[in-house]
Design an enzyme around this catalytic site. Structure first.
Site, PDB file in Angstrom:
ATOM      1  N   PHE A  11       0.930  -1.307   0.493  1.00 40.55           N
ATOM      2  CA  PHE A  11       0.159  -0.454   0.251  1.00 40.55           C
ATOM      3  C   PHE A  11       0.921   1.243  -0.058  1.00 40.55           C
ATOM      4  O   PHE A  11       0.120   2.181  -0.913  1.00 40.55           O
ATOM      5  CB  PHE A  11      -0.848   0.608   1.459  1.00 40.55           C
ATOM      6  CG  PHE A  11      -0.477   0.932   2.246  1.00 40.55           C
ATOM      7  CD1 PHE A  11      -0.351   1.559   2.776  1.00 40.55           C
ATOM      8  CD2 PHE A  11      -0.212  -0.673   3.245  1.00 40.55           C
ATOM      9  CE1 PHE A  11       0.626   2.234   4.055  1.00 40.55           C
ATOM     10  CE2 PHE A  11       1.249   0.013   4.743  1.00 40.55           C
ATOM     11  CZ  PHE A  11       0.508   1.329   4.595  1.00 40.55           C
ATOM     12  N   GLU A  39      -5.081  -4.125  -2.064  1.00 40.30           N
ATOM     13  CA  GLU A  39      -6.566  -3.407  -2.290  1.00 40.30           C
ATOM     14  C   GLU A  39      -7.016  -2.309  -1.187  1.00 40.30           C
ATOM     15  O   GLU A  39      -7.551  -1.552  -1.397  1.00 40.30           O
ATOM     16  CB  GLU A  39      -7.471  -4.679  -1.240  1.00 40.30           C
ATOM     17  CG  GLU A  39      -7.036  -4.910   0.235  1.00 40.30           C
ATOM     18  CD  GLU A  39      -5.698  -6.037  -0.183  1.00 40.30           C
ATOM     19  OE1 GLU A  39      -4.867  -6.039  -0.880  1.00 40.30           O
ATOM     20  OE2 GLU A  39      -5.093  -6.785   1.111  1.00 40.30           O
ATOM     21  N   SER A  50       4.970  -6.841   3.155  1.00 35.17           N
ATOM     22  CA  SER A  50       5.583  -7.330   4.787  1.00 35.17           C
ATOM     23  C   SER A  50       6.235  -8.852   4.917  1.00 35.17           C
ATOM     24  O   SER A  50       6.134  -9.841   4.355  1.00 35.17           O
ATOM     25  CB  SER A  50       4.238  -7.435   6.160  1.00 35.17           C
ATOM     26  OG  SER A  50       3.262  -8.296   5.433  1.00 35.17           O
ATOM     27  N   CYS A  64       9.272   2.007   3.358  1.00 36.12           N
ATOM     28  CA  CYS A  64      10.683   0.570   4.176  1.00 36.12           C
ATOM     29  C   CYS A  64      11.940   1.500   4.228  1.00 36.12           C
ATOM     30  O   CYS A  64      13.273   0.162   4.438  1.00 36.12           O
ATOM     31  CB  CYS A  64      10.981  -0.159   3.130  1.00 36.12           C
ATOM     32  SG  CYS A  64      10.919  -0.319   1.355  1.00 36.12           S
ATOM     33  N   GLU A  85       8.976  -4.259  13.537  1.00 34.08           N
ATOM     34  CA  GLU A  85       8.971  -2.749  12.380  1.00 34.08           C
ATOM     35  C   GLU A  85       7.572  -2.822  12.496  1.00 34.08           C
ATOM     36  O   GLU A  85       6.243  -2.883  12.622  1.00 34.08           O
ATOM     37  CB  GLU A  85       8.100  -3.395  11.167  1.00 34.08           C
ATOM     38  CG  GLU A  85       8.105  -2.746  10.258  1.00 34.08           C
ATOM     39  CD  GLU A  85       8.257  -2.774   8.462  1.00 34.08           C
ATOM     40  OE1 GLU A  85       7.559  -4.112   8.255  1.00 34.08           O
ATOM     41  OE2 GLU A  85       9.235  -2.329   7.987  1.00 34.08           O
TER      42      GLU A  85
HETATM   43  P1  NAD Z   1       0.921  -6.651   3.106  1.00 26.00           P
HETATM   44  O1  NAD Z   1       2.693  -7.715   3.228  1.00 26.00           O
HETATM   45  O2  NAD Z   1       0.289  -6.592   4.328  1.00 26.00           O
HETATM   46  O3  NAD Z   1       0.417  -6.643   1.739  1.00 26.00           O
HETATM   47  C1  NAD Z   1       1.615  -7.149   0.761  1.00 26.00           C
HETATM   48  C2  NAD Z   1       0.540  -7.574  -0.686  1.00 26.00           C
HETATM   49  O4  NAD Z   1       0.323  -8.679  -0.054  1.00 26.00           O
HETATM   50  C3  NAD Z   1      -0.744  -6.441  -1.146  1.00 26.00           C
HETATM   51  O5  NAD Z   1      -0.843  -7.005  -2.338  1.00 26.00           O
HETATM   52  C4  NAD Z   1      -1.778  -7.880  -0.188  1.00 26.00           C
HETATM   53  O6  NAD Z   1      -3.054  -8.819  -0.817  1.00 26.00           O
HETATM   54  C5  NAD Z   1      -0.703  -9.276  -0.933  1.00 26.00           C
HETATM   55  N1  NAD Z   1      -1.148 -10.022   0.940  1.00 26.00           N
HETATM   56  C6  NAD Z   1      -1.721  -9.394   2.217  1.00 26.00           C
HETATM   57  N2  NAD Z   1      -1.600 -11.016   2.624  1.00 26.00           N
HETATM   58  C7  NAD Z   1      -1.629 -11.923   2.100  1.00 26.00           C
HETATM   59  C8  NAD Z   1      -1.989 -12.982   2.587  1.00 26.00           C
HETATM   60  N3  NAD Z   1      -1.572 -13.499   3.010  1.00 26.00           N
HETATM   61  N4  NAD Z   1      -1.197 -14.499   1.244  1.00 26.00           N
HETATM   62  C9  NAD Z   1      -1.491 -13.363   0.351  1.00 26.00           C
HETATM   63  N5  NAD Z   1      -0.957 -12.438  -0.184  1.00 26.00           N
HETATM   64  C10 NAD Z   1      -1.308 -11.065   1.015  1.00 26.00           C
HETATM   65  O7  NAD Z   1       1.795  -5.439   3.411  1.00 26.00           O
HETATM   66  P2  NAD Z   1       0.950  -3.970   3.430  1.00 26.00           P
HETATM   67  O8  NAD Z   1       1.202  -3.955   4.175  1.00 26.00           O
HETATM   68  O9  NAD Z   1       0.717  -3.389   1.490  1.00 26.00           O
HETATM   69  O10 NAD Z   1       2.742  -3.268   2.978  1.00 26.00           O
HETATM   70  C11 NAD Z   1       2.915  -2.613   4.159  1.00 26.00           C
HETATM   71  C12 NAD Z   1       4.599  -3.988   3.615  1.00 26.00           C
HETATM   72  O11 NAD Z   1       5.314  -3.529   3.246  1.00 26.00           O
HETATM   73  C13 NAD Z   1       6.039  -3.233   5.700  1.00 26.00           C
HETATM   74  O12 NAD Z   1       5.879  -4.332   5.879  1.00 26.00           O
HETATM   75  C14 NAD Z   1       6.945  -2.489   4.302  1.00 26.00           C
HETATM   76  O13 NAD Z   1       8.178  -2.757   5.340  1.00 26.00           O
HETATM   77  C15 NAD Z   1       7.143  -3.161   3.769  1.00 26.00           C
HETATM   78  N6  NAD Z   1       7.559  -2.854   1.954  1.00 26.00           N
HETATM   79  C16 NAD Z   1       8.932  -2.982   1.395  1.00 26.00           C
HETATM   80  C17 NAD Z   1       9.349  -2.592   0.576  1.00 26.00           C
HETATM   81  C18 NAD Z   1      10.964  -2.913   0.220  1.00 26.00           C
HETATM   82  O14 NAD Z   1      11.129  -2.525  -0.919  1.00 26.00           O
HETATM   83  N7  NAD Z   1      11.696  -4.041   1.215  1.00 26.00           N
HETATM   84  C19 NAD Z   1       9.230  -1.378   0.123  1.00 26.00           C
HETATM   85  C20 NAD Z   1       7.544  -0.740   0.482  1.00 26.00           C
HETATM   86  C21 NAD Z   1       7.014  -1.216   1.090  1.00 26.00           C
END
Ligand code: NAD
Length: 492
Positions: free
Chosen positions: A152, A179, A229, A284, A385
């Protein structure tokens, strides 16, 4: 594309109403107003997108790279034309300031620019006469249908870490955006619809876990790019690779900066405050922990507390605002309860951003900048985090102790040092266990022509996003050994 308050999918070059039975509201986190409903697309709908992509692949891979990149030049021009409108939409659905939304879209566009170099970047290599009259070549070919699943916090930039390289290399690409913030990419795909690409080369399927699982399990999806994440990154990596796919999965972070007494303290404080509180700490590459060494402690603590307490918080579309809300009410609650957890572990809250109420935006999900001092390095708060505008302070006597604290983290996304000593900088760069290192830099974000690195629990895979790593990820090597004798003979 929105129809009757509902986002559509883009499959096979056509905007399609989802047959989903479940929908989520997408809300503006500053006002809590519902902007649109997003469908949680089913396995069948993913299958349709994959079939459209697979059908397009045969023709697309045969389209010369110099022709493929013409679509990217056009994409860049059109995104620039609609730049402000797209950035405003990002602020409305994601909460960050307009300057931050513009910044991320610019970073995304830079990846489009780098991917236009594919005819050079995709080149293989060869050696003549590996044996007399026999030549050997390494060629790069696209892998097929590929998909990206994105988080997101950067609705505009992160999909563009992948999309331009994937199609420039000759693959067909399916995006599953977050989403929570699906509107930015929906608008970008309206722009993409004007490119005249062959149908199926680019598709957009909205959804959440079930949609992701369908992509991970589909036998015709050959590669998965994921950002989110760490627990989900690890899960996606495991399931995708168990199904025989390539996977590059970027996870979470808990980034530390070290401040030495010889640093330019005014610059260090300003940069670190921007890193911790920019995008409401939902980056991140945000600084989550600042570790002072020796005499840096008192002056840094005092100045960073001032920077936190005076940051202007509000709706990102208001021009004087420096920090917006966090993404959801659940996120606000989680951040506030983690601050409480830090206190219960012995930390002192020297700036407290809990229970924030912003005049005119009382329903928004705001947490003001918060500083926790004397955080216990062994405590839960030091390892978790938080993903909100919370900076934890720790204090050491030597740079070695500080580097030990940096390296004790399970994550390895970024580590930074503030100093005026070249020797200290060199030592830090050499010893810190993180994929992205900043020296007198607070957000060490690699440019599009460098890989976006990440170590330990922050990354699962081999090839990173962006630049040459992206080309490596989106192509498979074929090695050809060939003999063309002037006289055919059975004698060897
Ligand atoms: P999230 O893991 O909740 O969701 C990321 C994606 O995974 C979304 O599209 C979501 O629909 C999908 N998803 C969520 N749960 C799932 C599951 N159980 N099974 C399958 N798909 C699933 O992450 P978020 O809250 O949208 O984003 C924030 C996180 O992203 C933070 O931890 C941040 O550090 C990380 N991030 C990392 C980087 C990097 O370059 N390392 C960059 C940006 C964000």
């Amino acid at each position: 594309m929105i129809q009757d308050g509902q986002l559509l999918n883009y499959v096979g070059g056509i905007w399609k109403r989802s047959r989903a039975s479940e929908f989520l509201d997408v809300r503006n986190p500053a006002t809590a107003e519902t902007m649109v409903r997003v469908p949680l697309s089913s396995r069948d709908e993913v299958d349709e997108a994959v079939r459209a992509a697979q059908a397009a692949f045969a023709g697309w891979r045969r389209t010369p790279p110099v022709e493929r990149i013409q679509y990217l030049f056009k994409l860049k021009r059109l995104l620039e034309e609609h730049f402000d409108e797209i950035a405003r939409l990002t602020t409305q659905e994601c909460g960050k300031t307009l300057a931050e939304s513009r910044g991320e879209l610019q970073r995304g566009l830079e990846n489009v620019e780098v991917a236009t170099g594919i005819p050079s970047l995709m080149m293989g290599y060869n050696v003549e006469d590996i044996a007399s009259g026999i030549d050997e070549h390494m060629l790069r070919q696209p892998v097929g249908v590929v998909a990206a699943i994105t988080p997101f916090n950067f609705p505009g930039m992160i999909p563009l870490w992948f999309l331009p390289y994937a199609i420039a290399c000759g693959n067909c690409f399916i995006l599953k955006p977050s989403e929570k913030v699906p509107m930015t990419m929906s608008r970008v795909f309206e722009v993409i619809d004007q490119l005249g690409l062959p149908p199926g080369v680019l598709s957009l399927v909205n959804g959440a876990k079930e949609t992701v699982d369908a992509l991970l399990d589909h036998p015709d999806v050959r590669a998965i790019s994921f950002v989110g994440s760490s627990p989900v990154a690890k899960y996606v990596y495991g399931r995708a690779t168990a199904n025989g796919k390539r996977a590059q999965c970027q996870g979470g972070a808990k980034n530390a900066v070290v401040v030495l007494p010889d640093a330019d303290m005014e610059m260090a404080t300003r940069i670190i405050a921007d890193s911790s509180f920019g995008c409401a700490g939902q980056r991140c590459l945000a600084t989550a922990v600042a570790i002072t060494v020796g005499e840096a402690r008192s002056i840094f603590t005092e100045q960073v507390a001032h920077a936190a307490a005076t940051r202007r918080v509000g709706y990102g579309l208001d021009p004087e605002i420096e920090m917006g809300p966090v993404i959801t009410p659940e996120s606000k609650q989680r951040v506030e309860s983690l601050i409480g957890k830090g206190v219960s572990e012995g930390a002192k809250v020297i700036v407290d951003g809990r229970a924030a109420s912003i005049p005119g935006y009382e329903r928004g999900y705001f947490v003001r900048p918060t500083i926790l001092d004397d955080v216990d390095p062994r405590g839960e708060i030091a390892r978790t985090e938080i993903f909100g505008p919370v900076l934890s302070l720790m204090h050491t006597q030597t740079i070695d102790e500080a580097i030990d604290l940096v390296n004790a983290a399970s994550f390895g996304n970024m580590a930074c040092l503030f100093t005026s000593s070249g020797a200290a900088a060199r030592k830090f760069r050499y010893e810190a266990q993180a994929g992205n290192i900043g020296i007198n830099i607070g957000v060490a974000a690699p440019m599009a022509f460098f890989p976006f690195s990440g170590w330990k629990e922050s990354f699962f895979g081999d090839m990173h996003a962006q630049g040459r790593d992206a080309v490596e990820f989106y192509t498979q090597k074929k090695v050809v050994v060939e003999r063309w004798p002037s006289d055919w003979s059975r004698k060897f």
